[in-house]
Design a protein around this motif. Structure first.
Motif, PDB file in Angstrom:
ATOM      1  N   THR A  34      23.766  -4.942  -4.209  1.00  0.00           N
ATOM      2  CA  THR A  34      23.228  -5.949  -3.580  1.00  0.00           C
ATOM      3  C   THR A  34      22.213  -6.724  -4.104  1.00  0.00           C
ATOM      4  O   THR A  34      21.354  -6.105  -4.816  1.00  0.00           O
ATOM      5  CB  THR A  34      23.078  -5.763  -2.182  1.00  0.00           C
ATOM      6  OG1 THR A  34      22.010  -5.111  -1.895  1.00  0.00           O
ATOM      7  CG2 THR A  34      24.410  -5.471  -1.471  1.00  0.00           C
ATOM      8  N   GLN A  35      21.924  -8.174  -4.095  1.00  0.00           N
ATOM      9  CA  GLN A  35      20.615  -8.678  -4.559  1.00  0.00           C
ATOM     10  C   GLN A  35      20.401  -9.759  -3.469  1.00  0.00           C
ATOM     11  O   GLN A  35      21.715 -10.214  -2.718  1.00  0.00           O
ATOM     12  CB  GLN A  35      20.668  -9.467  -5.828  1.00  0.00           C
ATOM     13  CG  GLN A  35      20.671  -8.618  -6.865  1.00  0.00           C
ATOM     14  CD  GLN A  35      20.512  -9.308  -8.226  1.00  0.00           C
ATOM     15  OE1 GLN A  35      19.924 -10.163  -8.405  1.00  0.00           O
ATOM     16  NE2 GLN A  35      21.071  -8.589  -9.280  1.00  0.00           N
ATOM     17  N   ASP A  36      19.090 -10.220  -3.065  1.00  0.00           N
ATOM     18  CA  ASP A  36      18.993 -11.141  -2.119  1.00  0.00           C
ATOM     19  C   ASP A  36      19.164 -12.713  -2.662  1.00  0.00           C
ATOM     20  O   ASP A  36      19.024 -12.777  -3.896  1.00  0.00           O
ATOM     21  CB  ASP A  36      17.445 -11.001  -1.498  1.00  0.00           C
ATOM     22  CG  ASP A  36      17.229  -9.702  -0.744  1.00  0.00           C
ATOM     23  OD1 ASP A  36      18.217  -9.138  -0.035  1.00  0.00           O
ATOM     24  OD2 ASP A  36      16.089  -9.381  -0.698  1.00  0.00           O
ATOM     25  N   VAL A  37      19.674 -13.395  -1.981  1.00  0.00           N
ATOM     26  CA  VAL A  37      19.906 -14.868  -1.861  1.00  0.00           C
ATOM     27  C   VAL A  37      18.412 -15.257  -2.383  1.00  0.00           C
ATOM     28  O   VAL A  37      17.421 -15.167  -1.748  1.00  0.00           O
ATOM     29  CB  VAL A  37      20.544 -15.729  -1.099  1.00  0.00           C
ATOM     30  CG1 VAL A  37      20.465 -17.165  -1.281  1.00  0.00           C
ATOM     31  CG2 VAL A  37      21.954 -15.153  -0.976  1.00  0.00           C
ATOM     32  N   PRO A  38      18.041 -15.949  -3.433  1.00  0.00           N
ATOM     33  CA  PRO A  38      16.599 -16.580  -3.802  1.00  0.00           C
ATOM     34  C   PRO A  38      16.067 -17.260  -2.384  1.00  0.00           C
ATOM     35  O   PRO A  38      16.818 -18.036  -1.949  1.00  0.00           O
ATOM     36  CB  PRO A  38      16.838 -17.459  -4.894  1.00  0.00           C
ATOM     37  CG  PRO A  38      18.215 -16.965  -5.693  1.00  0.00           C
ATOM     38  CD  PRO A  38      19.179 -16.525  -4.372  1.00  0.00           C
ATOM     39  N   CYS A  39      14.731 -16.863  -2.213  1.00  0.00           N
ATOM     40  CA  CYS A  39      14.271 -17.436  -1.047  1.00  0.00           C
ATOM     41  C   CYS A  39      13.637 -18.817  -1.496  1.00  0.00           C
ATOM     42  O   CYS A  39      12.815 -18.812  -2.703  1.00  0.00           O
ATOM     43  CB  CYS A  39      13.244 -16.405  -0.593  1.00  0.00           C
ATOM     44  SG  CYS A  39      12.156 -17.239   0.978  1.00  0.00           S
ATOM     45  N   ASP A  42       9.828 -18.329  -2.008  1.00  0.00           N
ATOM     46  CA  ASP A  42       9.318 -17.332  -2.871  1.00  0.00           C
ATOM     47  C   ASP A  42       9.955 -17.664  -4.398  1.00  0.00           C
ATOM     48  O   ASP A  42       9.132 -17.230  -5.400  1.00  0.00           O
ATOM     49  CB  ASP A  42       9.697 -15.915  -2.697  1.00  0.00           C
ATOM     50  CG  ASP A  42       9.198 -15.353  -1.374  1.00  0.00           C
ATOM     51  OD1 ASP A  42       8.130 -15.759  -1.069  1.00  0.00           O
ATOM     52  OD2 ASP A  42       9.718 -14.391  -0.697  1.00  0.00           O
ATOM     53  N   ASP A  43      11.004 -18.258  -4.318  1.00  0.00           N
ATOM     54  CA  ASP A  43      11.978 -18.597  -5.677  1.00  0.00           C
ATOM     55  C   ASP A  43      12.313 -20.084  -5.566  1.00  0.00           C
ATOM     56  O   ASP A  43      13.511 -19.976  -5.322  1.00  0.00           O
ATOM     57  CB  ASP A  43      12.584 -17.521  -6.134  1.00  0.00           C
ATOM     58  CG  ASP A  43      13.213 -17.857  -7.466  1.00  0.00           C
ATOM     59  OD1 ASP A  43      13.065 -18.615  -7.995  1.00  0.00           O
ATOM     60  OD2 ASP A  43      14.224 -16.801  -7.827  1.00  0.00           O
ATOM     61  N   PRO A  44      11.648 -21.192  -5.637  1.00  0.00           N
ATOM     62  CA  PRO A  44      12.203 -22.399  -5.315  1.00  0.00           C
ATOM     63  C   PRO A  44      13.222 -22.792  -6.307  1.00  0.00           C
ATOM     64  O   PRO A  44      14.096 -23.530  -5.906  1.00  0.00           O
ATOM     65  CB  PRO A  44      10.987 -23.469  -5.272  1.00  0.00           C
ATOM     66  CG  PRO A  44       9.803 -22.596  -5.934  1.00  0.00           C
ATOM     67  CD  PRO A  44      10.186 -21.072  -5.663  1.00  0.00           C
ATOM     68  N   GLN A  45      12.994 -22.396  -7.545  1.00  0.00           N
ATOM     69  CA  GLN A  45      13.957 -22.618  -8.759  1.00  0.00           C
ATOM     70  C   GLN A  45      15.200 -21.912  -8.437  1.00  0.00           C
ATOM     71  O   GLN A  45      16.375 -22.559  -8.696  1.00  0.00           O
ATOM     72  CB  GLN A  45      13.232 -22.606 -10.058  1.00  0.00           C
ATOM     73  CG  GLN A  45      12.142 -23.486 -10.367  1.00  0.00           C
ATOM     74  CD  GLN A  45      11.752 -23.228 -11.881  1.00  0.00           C
ATOM     75  OE1 GLN A  45      11.800 -22.182 -12.489  1.00  0.00           O
ATOM     76  NE2 GLN A  45      10.867 -24.233 -12.508  1.00  0.00           N
ATOM     77  N   GLY A  46      15.232 -20.560  -8.101  1.00  0.00           N
ATOM     78  CA  GLY A  46      16.189 -19.962  -8.150  1.00  0.00           C
ATOM     79  C   GLY A  46      16.945 -20.216  -6.844  1.00  0.00           C
ATOM     80  O   GLY A  46      18.155 -20.496  -6.949  1.00  0.00           O
ATOM     81  N   HIS A  47      16.285 -20.841  -5.709  1.00  0.00           N
ATOM     82  CA  HIS A  47      16.778 -21.275  -4.394  1.00  0.00           C
ATOM     83  C   HIS A  47      17.741 -22.431  -4.982  1.00  0.00           C
ATOM     84  O   HIS A  47      18.990 -22.729  -4.497  1.00  0.00           O
ATOM     85  CB  HIS A  47      15.784 -21.584  -3.564  1.00  0.00           C
ATOM     86  CG  HIS A  47      16.347 -22.019  -2.217  1.00  0.00           C
ATOM     87  ND1 HIS A  47      17.212 -21.029  -1.278  1.00  0.00           N
ATOM     88  CD2 HIS A  47      16.378 -22.923  -1.777  1.00  0.00           C
ATOM     89  CE1 HIS A  47      17.594 -21.882  -0.075  1.00  0.00           C
ATOM     90  NE2 HIS A  47      17.170 -23.144  -0.509  1.00  0.00           N
ATOM     91  N   GLU A  48      16.986 -23.263  -5.650  1.00  0.00           N
ATOM     92  CA  GLU A  48      17.721 -24.568  -6.069  1.00  0.00           C
ATOM     93  C   GLU A  48      18.915 -24.263  -6.728  1.00  0.00           C
ATOM     94  O   GLU A  48      19.991 -24.986  -6.438  1.00  0.00           O
ATOM     95  CB  GLU A  48      16.652 -25.587  -6.710  1.00  0.00           C
ATOM     96  CG  GLU A  48      17.330 -26.926  -7.105  1.00  0.00           C
ATOM     97  CD  GLU A  48      16.444 -27.751  -7.941  1.00  0.00           C
ATOM     98  OE1 GLU A  48      16.702 -29.097  -8.202  1.00  0.00           O
ATOM     99  OE2 GLU A  48      15.113 -27.487  -7.814  1.00  0.00           O
ATOM    100  N   LYS A  49      18.845 -23.562  -7.743  1.00  0.00           N
ATOM    101  CA  LYS A  49      20.078 -23.165  -8.645  1.00  0.00           C
ATOM    102  C   LYS A  49      21.300 -22.618  -7.801  1.00  0.00           C
ATOM    103  O   LYS A  49      22.456 -23.011  -7.974  1.00  0.00           O
ATOM    104  CB  LYS A  49      19.782 -22.222  -9.665  1.00  0.00           C
ATOM    105  CG  LYS A  49      18.944 -22.845 -10.700  1.00  0.00           C
ATOM    106  CD  LYS A  49      18.528 -21.907 -11.861  1.00  0.00           C
ATOM    107  CE  LYS A  49      17.584 -22.281 -12.895  1.00  0.00           C
ATOM    108  NZ  LYS A  49      17.290 -21.341 -13.886  1.00  0.00           N
ATOM    109  N   PHE A  50      20.837 -21.789  -6.759  1.00  0.00           N
ATOM    110  CA  PHE A  50      21.899 -21.001  -5.895  1.00  0.00           C
ATOM    111  C   PHE A  50      22.659 -22.100  -4.941  1.00  0.00           C
ATOM    112  O   PHE A  50      23.743 -22.176  -4.721  1.00  0.00           O
ATOM    113  CB  PHE A  50      21.235 -19.931  -5.034  1.00  0.00           C
ATOM    114  CG  PHE A  50      22.189 -19.306  -4.125  1.00  0.00           C
ATOM    115  CD1 PHE A  50      23.181 -18.508  -4.518  1.00  0.00           C
ATOM    116  CD2 PHE A  50      22.254 -19.784  -2.688  1.00  0.00           C
ATOM    117  CE1 PHE A  50      23.874 -17.971  -3.613  1.00  0.00           C
ATOM    118  CE2 PHE A  50      23.200 -19.293  -2.171  1.00  0.00           C
ATOM    119  CZ  PHE A  50      24.028 -18.290  -2.252  1.00  0.00           C
ATOM    120  N   CYS A  51      21.944 -23.234  -4.470  1.00  0.00           N
ATOM    121  CA  CYS A  51      22.224 -24.201  -3.559  1.00  0.00           C
ATOM    122  C   CYS A  51      23.201 -25.076  -4.395  1.00  0.00           C
ATOM    123  O   CYS A  51      24.046 -25.651  -3.752  1.00  0.00           O
ATOM    124  CB  CYS A  51      21.032 -24.775  -2.944  1.00  0.00           C
ATOM    125  SG  CYS A  51      20.219 -23.843  -1.563  1.00  0.00           S
ATOM    126  N   ALA A  52      22.764 -25.297  -5.482  1.00  0.00           N
ATOM    127  CA  ALA A  52      23.629 -26.369  -6.452  1.00  0.00           C
ATOM    128  C   ALA A  52      24.829 -25.796  -6.736  1.00  0.00           C
ATOM    129  O   ALA A  52      25.982 -26.461  -6.746  1.00  0.00           O
ATOM    130  CB  ALA A  52      22.896 -26.462  -7.621  1.00  0.00           C
TER     131      ALA A  52
END
Length: 204
Positions: A34-39, A42-52
């Protein structure tokens, strides 16, 4: 698509039960990472990529899969985790479930019947392990033999039993058509093979 992919996509209780409880009765060893979904904090770029593109983001993640295991799925949980699921087939039924579904429609039907036996009838591994005297094999032989009789008789009587091997109470005896009876026989054979493997100390 493999038979197991079809199972994962159609299993009605997949979202309600731990994946191990779904797959282990079929003879799979399970490996999960498992890995956490980017927060967003803490990780705005990763969160944006995940949401996109959630699936694209998950597909790009790097996981370590043990030798002998095959990745089965990646998905997000309600708790905000990304899960990578890998399996290793240990029993004959599990090996069959890893085959392409289009190539083996009859095997798919047997796998579906085994799934029904486990989920609808409660024939779990723990339940099957109580039958140490060949009852599962006897039940399979009864259904297979009855199917053969019905086929030879051109379907004139689907309620006849080929032998007196049926090991359980009469109300559990439910022959229908030769095809369904053979599906039941195949699923019972798979159950007996898995039981024998467990009795010999092999994981199932």
């Amino acid at each position: 698509m493999r038979l197991i992919d079809d199972l994962m996509g159609s299993h009605p209780l997949l979202e309600e039960r731990p994946v191990k409880r779904i797959l282990e009765p079929f003879g799979f060893q399970i490996h999960i990472e498992t890995q956490d979904v980017p927060c967003e904090m803490d990780d705005p770029q990763g969160h944006e990529k995940f949401c996109a593109n959630p699936q694209g983001f998950m597909d790009a993640l790097s996981f370590s899969i043990p030798e002998g295991f095959t990745e089965l799925d990646r998905f997000e949980t309600e708790g905000g985790e990304i899960v990578m699921l890998a399996v290793q087939s240990i029993t004959p039924l599990a090996h069959l479930l890893m085959l392409p579904v289009d190539s083996f429609p009859s095997i798919s039907a047997i796998a579906a019947e085994r799934r029904r036996q486990v989920e609808a009838e409660g024939w779990s591994a723990e339940h099957d392990d109580r039958y140490r005297d060949g009852q599962l094999a006897d039940a399979a032989a009864s259904y297979a033999g009855t199917a053969a009789l019905t086929i030879r008789a051109r379907g004139s009587d689907s309620s006849r039993r080929s032998t007196s091997q049926w090991p359980w109470p009469e109300h559990w005896w439910k022959p229908t058509t030769p095809r369904r009876d053979l599906e039941k026989a195949g699923a019972l054979i798979a159950a007996e093979l898995a039981r024998m493997d467990r009795a010999e100390g092999m994981p199932s």
